[in-house]
Design an enzyme around this catalytic site. Structure first.
Site, PDB file in Angstrom:
ATOM      1  N   THR A 334     -37.031 101.468  23.354  1.00 52.19           N
ATOM      2  CA  THR A 334     -38.011 102.408  22.800  1.00 52.19           C
ATOM      3  C   THR A 334     -37.481 103.832  22.845  1.00 52.19           C
ATOM      4  OG1 THR A 334     -39.791 100.970  23.595  1.00 52.19           O
ATOM      5  CG2 THR A 334     -40.404 103.209  22.969  1.00 52.19           C
ATOM      6  N   TRP A 337     -34.623 104.197  20.459  1.00 54.94           N
ATOM      7  CA  TRP A 337     -35.085 104.220  19.062  1.00 54.94           C
ATOM      8  C   TRP A 337     -35.467 105.634  18.642  1.00 54.94           C
ATOM      9  CZ3 TRP A 337     -39.668 105.662  16.694  1.00 54.94           C
ATOM     10  CH2 TRP A 337     -39.837 105.254  15.360  1.00 54.94           C
ATOM     11  N   HIS A 338     -36.035 106.379  19.585  1.00 51.27           N
ATOM     12  CA  HIS A 338     -36.493 107.731  19.261  1.00 51.27           C
ATOM     13  C   HIS A 338     -35.351 108.686  18.990  1.00 51.27           C
ATOM     14  CE1 HIS A 338     -40.476 106.403  20.596  1.00 51.27           C
ATOM     15  NE2 HIS A 338     -40.939 107.456  19.948  1.00 51.27           N
ATOM     16  N   GLY A 339     -34.233 108.458  19.626  1.00 51.01           N
ATOM     17  CA  GLY A 339     -33.102 109.352  19.365  1.00 51.01           C
ATOM     18  C   GLY A 339     -31.854 108.900  20.089  1.00 51.01           C
TER      19      GLY A 339
END
Lengths: 486, 636
Positions: A334, A337-339
């Site tokens: 997670t 995935w954001h960066g």
């Protein structure tokens, strides 16, 4: 093209709406598909090919999955195909930089700009093939419908991540009526106002604070920056989701809600059921549950290892360990995935850690007393705000010093008073942001059972919001040439 | 049912036509509303002829104007203009105004009868003023009737003239700054009346005026070429609306009327901005050239950013942009105690504006400082070779002189401002050690600021008082080498007071740069009076004004002086030309020079310097531009 740009608002949207709503039913999907590809190509003309390639890969992959016995291989290949694009454009340089740093290498970074929205549409594509694999849905025979699902412009660049099984039916049979269009318009206006009026205003404050060297910040200023950022990210993201959902309604789609007043949460577990719901549910359905079910598979390495652990430490502990491992993987993913950065990874693991502890200790159980609820809420907000500091920071070092300054363990020499960061306008907006983060006006947009006067008042208010939002967008284009005035 | 829907569609189309009237008529709603509530008219008296520093005419007006503003137009070396803008109180009934004018020089006098200039807010997307109309009649000059019937004039001329009018050419030029090519102005209509005058001629001008009485006839003036759009637009709208209403009828749902109106209005608001894309080239309000539309073929280019360029163009040209910007800025400026933009901050409580960042880029590296020293030494060598004495004047920044204000409002540590300065002071000393007189009147300005404002509150320039302090500091240094050069005293000046700012090439009073930076105008009552000094011998100065040069000849002065400077030098010209016999001023940042070339002095002005052969060369610049002295000898 951003939703909050004049090109989208005054050119693209009215033309697409007019064409879509006035077109015959059989042509509507074509209008929407062409509009979506145009929308994407407007900002990323080169990378529209990437999106089209992903569509083709998933189309073929799903058909092969449904047709042949060895479904798993085709599934894995299709997923790998999707993730390879994501890896190349988003994560490749991150790995190269870390390898170079760890091993003193000199591998050159690749010159690739990340196509906008790739994180969202690759996940949508993966959800499609997995749903086909699980036989929850039939593979889409019409490539244009699949293309429409993946490229649909309302949720293409910023979500929500729409799972295929949620919209499969709507791709074939959906209706557009005036009530849906009206509701969609209202939702769109609310989202636009959230983004332009609240998020941008508070974002300016947060940016000002975070752009100062840490040595020039004190406790109060750091808290101000952290709180403003907390609300900025919420209103930015939920505003975009509202706009996407609103646009979906205009075109006859009903997307699931993506935010449900996350800042009233009393635990991090609850927070993640209210925040970016589509992402959380995606990871739950396509990563967490499959991992948790791995031990039940027949005669695999994992199932055999699990049974061995179970014998050694007992059922309960083995379950807890399995949950821990699953959470670790999910929250690592997670964050990642954001960066492509360590701050994002740490932030993801930080959230996973608190969820794990809450699950173990039962902290997230409902309290009866007001004091207990208040304490839970305070705890949740504290964890969220501190986590978002890590999320916002460029480096872990900065995040660490920022957090220490927040708690007074370090203090810089400030050169500005608070008024440098916030004035009356920002304070008003912050107060409104806090108020609107609570479900006080949850049913504002409903018309069933409401008087005409109330509906008219709400509609007037929404039109005023729209005009104010448009004014804010126009003002951002006001660009006087100052240089020569000396 | 179909007939009912047809009727409803027809009525809504008619309603939409009324709403969209401004799109195809010359008269729009803003003009209509402003005219209804208008209480001002303008009567301008323009002199054009050979320029002097003194007034070209004397004027008396009855009744007393609400406001009188004198305005210079800049022309070429032989032809310049001077204007008196008289703002009169307009009422619903006719009033008579009498002007008594005495010409003090030969030239041409033009009388302009016009509607009010309602200010920068009252501009359409072309930055043309909205038509606020006034009625005029019974114009007489020295008893001779020019016209008797009632005529409608706006700020820019006759409105809907019924007869073809003679084109008249008047050599005058009316731009604020020197960017535009000076030239002739042509006008059509009776709103401007022009006649030649000789020195000592007296004129009595009588005319009647009133607020225009609005009628429906005002909306019948169609824009040329728009008829086909009116017809096409109506047909399309009628067809779309009819289809929409038929679909709604078929659905038979329980629709909320409020929601129907709401949705229709929303889509109308979405469509409206694109119905009228302006083709304006420049924005006066933003003082820049507007972006151009990219060519379609750019899409095919390898690294095309067609999308972004198209958006930039659209952002500059969509209809209603100015109104939306104004709405946003009004809300922001009303609610904020401190108005901030990317380049300036305005403290409303104390009515002070400062440019940001507070510390300029001159907290610079050693390489930059060394380069500056080198360049100035080189320039000094060049001057010495040609028997010219070089003086360097650095105008201190307003942020430094008034750092207490900034500290009081923001808590900004003034030590940060001073820190950079300590480094720079050592650089200045280094320059002085090379025998170059370097004047930095910071202490003098700080001391003088206790007596009177040395910088304007609402712009970055220094006041006449601040300039005089700088001038004195410079002249005291000049006197060491030229003991006979006179230093003017303020006793040699007429002193006037005005709340407005006078700081630029045109020497016109203006409201500063709040409008440019913040789209905001401070109430005049909140602004202080500034003292202005005009020399008693102004009419003895022969003045020639060119595109980027001004030349002064003052018989009582001594020596030839050349001043190379920016806008801060403009106020300087109230004092310096009365010390020198001959003064030539070259404006560095004129509109004729690319902004990247502004300080390439040797590339641009070496020939001028050698041709003029001054005794004294003064290089003047603002503190914030210090780093650009690296460019002095650049030729590329």
């Amino acid at each position: 093209m951003l939703f909050s740009s004049s090109t989208f608002l005054f050119l693209f949207l009215p033309i697409v709406c007019a064409l879509y709503l006035l077109m015959r039913k059989e042509f509507r999907d074509h209008v929407l598909l062409l509009a979506s590809i145009f929308f994407y190509a407007w900002g990323e003309p080169r990378y529209v090919l990437v999106m089209l390639l992903i569509i083709v890969i998933n189309y073929i992959g799903a058909i092969l999955i449904s047709k042949y016995e060895r479904k798993k291989i085709w599934l894995l290949l299709t997923i790998l195909g999707n993730l390879s694009f994501l890896f190349y454009f988003k994560y490749c340089n991150f790995f190269i930089e870390n390898i170079n740093e760890l091993f003193g290498g000199h591998i050159r970074l690749i010159k690739a700009i990340m196509p906008i929205g790739i994180s969202f549409y690759t996940f949508q594509a993966i959800s499609y093939v997995v749903d086909v694999y699980r036989e929850e849905v039939e593979p889409q025979k019409n490539i244009y419908k699949l293309a429409l699902y993946i490229s649909l412009f309302p949720q293409l660049v910023a979500g929500p991540i729409v799972k295929y099984h949620d919209v499969a039916d709507q791709l074939e049979h959906r209706t557009v009526d005036f009530e849906k269009v009206t509701y969609g318009v209202k939702r769109f206006i609310v989202g636009l106002a959230k983004k332009v009026l609240i998020a941008n205003t508070l974002g300016a404050v947060a940016d000002k604070v975070f752009s100062q060297p840490i040595e020039q910040l004190d406790c109060v200023t750091t808290w101000l920056g952290a709180i403003c950022y907390t609300f900025q990210i919420y209103y930015d993201f939920s505003g975009y989701s509202d706009m996407a959902i609103g646009l979906g309604f205009i075109f006859g789609f009903k997307f699931l809600e993506n935010f449900n007043y996350p800042y009233i949460s009393r635990s991090i577990t609850e927070y993640w059921r209210r925040w970016h719901i589509s992402l959380g549910s995606w990871f739950r359905d396509y990563m967490f549950m499959p991992i948790m079910f791995l031990p039940l598979a027949r005669n695999t390495v994992i199932s055999r290892s699990y049974r061995w652990v179970m014998k050694k430490v007992g059922n309960k502990t083995a379950n807890a360990l399995m949950t821990f491992v699953a959470l670790l993987i999910v929250w690592f993913s997670t964050g990642f995935w954001h960066g492509a950065g360590w701050t994002f990874i740490v932030w993801g693991l930080y959230n996973g850690f608190f969820i794990f502890v809450e699950t173990l200790t039962g902290w997230n159980r409902d309290r009866k007393s007001i004091g207990g609820k208040a304490l839970q809420h305070f705890y949740a907000m504290l964890v969220i705000i501190l986590g978002l500091v890590i999320f916002r920071s460029d480096t872990m070092q900065y995040a660490w010093h920022y957090l220490l300054t927040m708690f007074g363990a370090e203090s810089g020499e400030t050169i500005y008073r608070l008024i440098y960061y916030v004035d009356r306008v920002e304070i008003i907006v912050l107060v409104l942001a806090i108020a609107c983060s609570m479900p006080l006006c949850r049913k504002m947009l409903e018309v069933e059972g409401r008087s005409q006067l109330r509906i008219a008042a709400v509609n007037l208010w929404l039109l005023a919001l729209f005009i104010l939002s448009a004014a804010s967008i126009a003002a951002s284009t006001y660009n006087p040439f100052i240089y020569f005035r000396f | 049912m179909r007939v009912k829907i047809l009727l409803i569609t027809f009525c809504l189309t008619l309603f939409a036509n009324i709403l969209c009237l401004p799109l195809w008529t010359e008269y729009d709603y803003s003009s209509f509303v402003r005219t209804l509530f208008n209480d001002e008219a303008r009567l301008d008296v323009v002199y054009s002829g050979k320029f002097t520093a003194a007034e070209p005419f004397r004027l008396q007006c009855l009744p007393q104007p609400v406001d009188t503003l004198y305005w210079y137009g800049c022309g070429d070396e032989d032809n310049n203009t001077r204007r008196a803008n008289l703002t009169l109180r307009a009422r619903g009934e006719w009033q008579k105004v009498t002007l008594q004018l005495e010409a003090l020089h030969d030239g041409t006098i033009t009388i302009l009868m016009r509607g009010p200039d309602a200010g920068p807010d009252a501009r359409n997307e072309y930055d043309e003023p909205f038509d606020v109309l006034t009625d005029w009649r019974n114009l007489k000059i020295n008893g001779k009737e020019i016209f008797t019937e009632s005529k409608i004039f706006s700020y820019v001329g006759d409105v809907n003239p019924s007869n073809p009018v003679e084109k008249k050419v008047v050599p005058w030029y009316d731009r604020i700054l020197m960017y535009d090519e000076p030239g002739n102005c042509t006008y059509e209509g009776d709103y401007a009346q022009s006649f030649s005058v000789k020195k000592n001629d007296r004129l009595v001008i009588e005319v009647e005026f009133r607020r225009h009485r609005v009628s429906l006839r005002d909306f019948t003036w169609l824009k040329s070429g728009k008829i086909r759009y009116v017809v096409a637009g109506n047909l399309l709208f009628f067809f779309l609306l009819y289809r929409l209403l038929r679909r709604l009828e078929k659905r038979q749902r329980r629709l909320q009327p409020c929601d129907v109106i709401f949705t229709v209005v929303f889509f109308f608001l979405l469509f409206f901005p694109m119905t009228h894309i302006t083709n304006a080239v420049r924005s006066v309000r933003e003082d820049r050239v507007l972006r151009t539309k990219p060519e379609l073929k750019e899409i095919l280019e390898r690294y095309s950013n067609y999308g972004r360029r198209y958006e930039d163009w659209l952002n500059d040209h969509f209809s209603g942009r100015a109104a939306l910007v104004q709405l946003h800025d009004t809300v922001r400026n009303t609610l904020s105690g401190i108005i901030r933009t990317g380049s300036a901050v305005y403290f409303k409580k104390v009515s002070w504006m400062f440019e940001t960042p507070f510390v300029t880029d001159m907290d610079s590296t050693r390489e930059v400082r060394n380069a500056i020293v080198q360049n100035l030494v080189q320039l000094n060598d060049f001057c010495q070779e040609n028997n010219i004495k070089l003086y360097v004047l650095e105008v201190p920044s307003k942020n430094r002189v008034y750092k207490e204000i900034i500290r009081g409002q923001y808590g900004y540590d003034e030590a940060k401002l001073d820190e950079a300065s300590y480094t720079l002071e050592s650089m200045r000393n280094q320059i002085r050690k090379h025998g170059i007189p370097y004047i930095y009147p910071y202490e003098a300005l700080c001391h003088a600021s206790k007596q009177e404002l040395v910088f304007f509150k609402c712009t970055h320039h220094w006041t006449d008082w601040g300039t005089y302090i700088g001038y004195r500091a410079l002249m005291e240094e000049v006197r060491r080498n030229f003991p006979d050069i006179p230093i003017v005293s303020l006793n040699d000046y007429h002193q006037t007071r005005n709340r407005r700012v006078r700081d630029e090439w045109s020497r016109n009073y203006n409201t500063g740069t709040l409008r440019l930076f913040f789209n905001f105008e401070e109430a005049s009552g909140k602004l202080p009076f500034y003292n202005y000094y005009d020399h008693k011998d102004a009419d003895k100065v022969e003045l020639k004004v060119g595109k980027r040069k001004k030349k002064f000849l003052y018989p009582a002065g001594k020596h030839k002086v050349m001043l190379l400077g920016e806008s801060f030098s403009e106020n300087f010209l109230q004092f310096l030309p009365y010390s020198a016999y001959q003064t030539e001023f070259i404006r560095l940042n004129s509109g004729w020079v690319k902004w990247t070339d502004v300080y390439k002095i040797m590339k641009l002005y070496k020939k001028d310097i050698l041709a003029y052969k001054p005794d004294i060369l003064i290089l003047s610049f603002a503190s914030g531009r210090l780093s650009q002295l690296r460019d002095l000898f650049l030729t590329q």
